[in-house]
Design an enzyme around this catalytic site. Structure first.
Site, PDB file in Angstrom:
ATOM      1  N   GLU A  78      22.691  -6.840 -13.237  1.00 40.72           N
ATOM      2  CA  GLU A  78      22.699  -7.787 -14.510  1.00 40.72           C
ATOM      3  C   GLU A  78      22.305  -9.079 -14.140  1.00 40.72           C
ATOM      4  OE1 GLU A  78      25.512  -9.234 -18.032  1.00 40.72           O
ATOM      5  OE2 GLU A  78      26.283  -8.032 -16.655  1.00 40.72           O
ATOM      6  N   ASP A  79      22.856  -9.462 -12.872  1.00 41.16           N
ATOM      7  CA  ASP A  79      22.597 -10.803 -12.547  1.00 41.16           C
ATOM      8  C   ASP A  79      21.532 -11.037 -11.482  1.00 41.16           C
ATOM      9  OD1 ASP A  79      24.738 -11.176 -14.154  1.00 41.16           O
ATOM     10  OD2 ASP A  79      26.290 -11.455 -12.639  1.00 41.16           O
TER      11      ASP A  79
END
Length: 753
Positions: free
Chosen positions: A93-94
């Site tokens: 996600e990051d």
């Protein structure tokens, strides 16, 4: 690089290494197959991926994945697959890494779990859609693939709650609200009692900081006396268990500030009136594993010889464990000091299940989990039913989840003696729909334990139920009020929606024919005008009212359409503004109703809004909770960008926090005892002559407050009543309640929300 930065990096390295070393030490102390190399590889990968990134608290980002992995290992008891997935859970996600990268390096199982966790967190939802409800749907869908996804997600939420101090207040209310509404019950349903308690407690701490601090202070003040009571109470128990030759440990369990506060709210009692703040836990190692249930009862018999047992407070979850796997025997004993104390008797295995939940129950192997999944499969089936017939509204969906998955169970028998597990508080109609939709939709009643009962009859554990049907009997709208299971609600709503669509179609045809007869054409503007004339909000509702013949079109409708009927507009702001703070106006002075505040586009949602005498009428105070100065409150930006003010404990606010968290605002009071607000006090007790006089004297003379309305009823020497007052703030309400406690024969005093 300057010296200060270098020192900071050295300190960071030390902190990261210490956290990781503890994780590895706890993993090596567990019973799992030792795959330290795999965990080290995942740690190094995550550390590199998050390099240079910091959390809001200022610490290196990698500390968060390590902390989540620590909870997964220590508190939930999972193995290397889950620990690796926890370390990697934010990478996709990051950062620029993909699920394919994870699969290439760590294999399909870890990649699948990381993918599940990424799906829950990611996703773009419209302003009207509930991101949290959508996330929750994803969460439940991924559970059917691998339950570890949800266990890691709960660990992630727990660490976020532990580090919530760094967030602004409105974000704290949102996260704490959805934690209390969704994650704590979910942890409970999975048997993670320790985590559930901590989640509830942290939510309480951030939503009601003053109450939390007050209870915490009282717990600290009574700590020494509690220890003394524990030692005195357990001494004879230890002697008896030693004589029996049992290997055991006795632990002191203290109620959390949240559960104490909850009891104070629900039972309307003070901290000092709560008797069960202290409980005792006996954890023993059975001599023969197969005999552990009998050994629990042997300990119970030994306790009965020492102390008097409360007959109504014995709970046997040994022979019928809870659906989340919890097993124990709970008894309440009278101590020599005159206190009732609950004792929980459980084996070491039962204790592990109680602490670590179903994860311990299934005893995860590294690549797969055990076969003992009856309860899990039943639970996942319930989820599937809810997802197969999702409610159109996110709030309804969350309610359906809450109703079914988090309810405690009862055991009900069919006429043939088969056991069915149903949620507590369910009715005959719930039971009928649980067997078959046809049975539910044509149900006219039932025989419970061979006695005729209506549809709304609530079932008890152990009831034998035979459903009675009639083909001429059909679903009624009122049925929705006395079912509690998600399945029954969904089926009834689906049938009612189908009937409603048919009625709307009929109503629309009737309207078209009526307009044609009167030489008019059916346009959206005409329909809206007629709907408004009949105080109906939406077109489909208006069509339905026509179809059901609740609205009959006539001359007045023609006059309205031709502009002859000048209907007076009601003053004020309608139902939403029904509750507006009251202030005495001077004679002959007309009170102006200011415009409601509308949130501008560049509005800073992180800053608190302050409510004072000059702006209070610019906000909406809905009927659900009637917040007054001194209450812990929050703001909610509605669909028209106006701000509603709710108590933080309000049930509606709880749903809003969980579903529309980005619209929550922090609210603070800046009032100076100039305005009056409505408050209702409920009283109960033993009737006697002069009691009402004593009550009104306390309020009018001692407190100098105005009474607006008094309603008292008495029956068989017991009275029940309500008093409506004008008060300045919450402190005055507390003052009234404290003063009324001095009146003889008043037994119950509480404020109605």
């Amino acid at each position: 690089m300057d010296e200060e930065q270098r020192q900071r990096e050295v300190a960071d390295e030390k902190m990261i290494s210490a956290a990781y070393d503890k994780l590895i030490a706890d993993y090596l102390a567990s019973r799992h197959r030792k795959k330290v190399d795999l965990i080290t590889k995942a740690f190094n990968f995550a550390r590199q991926a998050h390099k240079g990134v910091r959390r809001l608290s200022g610490e290196p980002y990698i500390m968060h994945p390590i902390a989540v992995a620590q909870i997964v290992c220590e508190d939930i008891g999972l193995g290397s697959t889950s620990i690796c997935a926890a370390l990697l859970h934010d990478v996709v996600e990051d950062t620029d890494y993909t699920v394919e990268d994870i699969e290439n390096m760590f294999g399909p199982k870890i990649a699948q779990i990381v993918d599940g966790l990424t799906k829950i967190s990611g996703g773009i939802f419209g302003e009207q859609a509930s991101a949290q409800a959508e996330n929750f749907k994803k969460l439940l869908l991924t559970m059917s693939e691998d339950i570890r996804v949800i266990l890691i997600k709960i660990a992630d939420r727990l660490h976020n709650m532990r580090t919530l101090d760094s967030q602004p207040a409105n974000k704290q209310y949102k996260i704490a609200g959805e934690t209390l509404y969704l994650y704590a019950p979910l942890a409970h349903r999975l048997g993670l009692y320790k985590i559930k308690s901590e989640l509830e407690n942290l939510s309480f701490k951030f939503e009601h900081p003053e109450e939390y601090a007050a209870i915490d202070k009282k717990l600290e003040a009574t700590r020494v006396s509690r220890h003394q009571l524990f030692d005195q109470f357990t001494k004879p128990i230890e002697e008896a268990l030693d004589k029996m030759g049992i290997a055991y440990e006795i632990k002191e369990r203290v109620k959390t500030p949240y559960s104490i506060w909850n009891k104070m709210q629900n039972k309307h009692v003070t901290f000092e009136e709560i008797y069960d703040i202290l409980a005792v836990r006996i954890i023993f190692t059975p001599k023969v594993r197969a005999e552990e249930v009998n050994e629990c009862f042997n300990i119970y018999v030994a306790l009965a010889k020492i102390y008097k047992i409360h007959p109504d407070r014995t709970r046997d979850w040994l022979n019928h464990p809870k659906a989340n796997g919890y097993q124990a025997l709970h008894v309440t004993l009278m101590s020599k000091q005159g206190h009732w104390i609950e004792v929980q008797i459980r084996s070491d295995r039962m204790n592990e299940i109680a602490e670590q939940g179903l994860a311990a129950h299934w005893k995860y192997k590294e690549n797969d989990y055990g076969e003992d999944e009856g309860e899990l499969n039943q639970w996942l089936r319930t989820i599937k039913e809810i997802l197969d017939d999702p409610q159109p509204d996110a709030m309804d969906f969350l309610d359906a989840i809450k109703l079914n998955l988090f309810a405690s169970e009862i055991f009900v028998f069919t006429p043939k003696g088969e056991i069915k597990t149903m949620p507590a508080d369910c009715t005959v109609l719930d039971f009928a729909f649980s067997i078959h939709t046809f049975l539910g939709s044509h149900c006219i009643g039932a025989k419970v334990n061979h006695k005729l009962v209506p549809l709304s009859h609530r079932l008890q554990s152990g009831d034998q139920v035979e459903i009675l049907t009639s083909k001429s009997h059909h679903v009624q709208p009122s049925w929705i009020n006395f079912v509690s299971t998600a399945k029954a609600k969904a089926k009834i709503q689906a049938i009612l929606r189908r009937i409603s669509r048919e009625q709307q179609k009929t109503g629309e045809e009737m309207l078209t024919a009526w307009l044609k007869k009167n030489g008019m054409e059916k346009t959206p503007a005409v329909v809206d005008q007629l709907a408004k004339f009949h105080d109906v909000g939406r077109r489909d509702e208006f069509y339905q009212a026509l179809g059901e013949k609740r609205v009959i079109l006539g001359e007045k409708d023609l006059d309205e359409l031709k502009g002859k009927n000048k209907k007076k507009k009601s003053e004020g702001g309608g139902g939403w503004r029904k509750f507006v703070p009251f202030v005495k106006a001077k004679k002959d002075e007309k009170e102006e109703q200011p415009e409601l505040f509308v949130v501008p586009e560049n509005f800073n949602r992180k800053k608190p809004i302050y409510i004072n005498e000059s702006n209070i009428r610019q906000y909406i105070f809905p009927d659900c909770c009637h917040a007054i100065p001194g209450d812990d409150t929050l703001g909610y930006i509605d669909n028209y960008n106006r701000i509603e003010i709710h108590k933080r404990t309000c049930p509606v606010a709880n749903k809003l926090k969980a579903s529309y968290g980005n619209r929550i605002l922090d609210v603070k009071w800046d009032m100076h005892k100039q305005l009056f607000f409505d408050a209702t006090i409920r009283l109960g007790g033993i009737d006697r002559r002069g009691l009402l006089n004593d009550v009104t004297r306390v309020i009018s003379q001692q407190m100098s407050l105005d009474i607006r309305k008094v309603v008292f009823t008495t029956e068989d020497g017991i009275f029940d009543g309500t008093i409506e007052l004008r008060v300045h703030d919450r402190d005055e309400v507390h003052g009234i309640i404290d003063s009324l406690k001095e009146v003889d024969d008043l037994k119950e005093i509480s404020q109605i929300m």
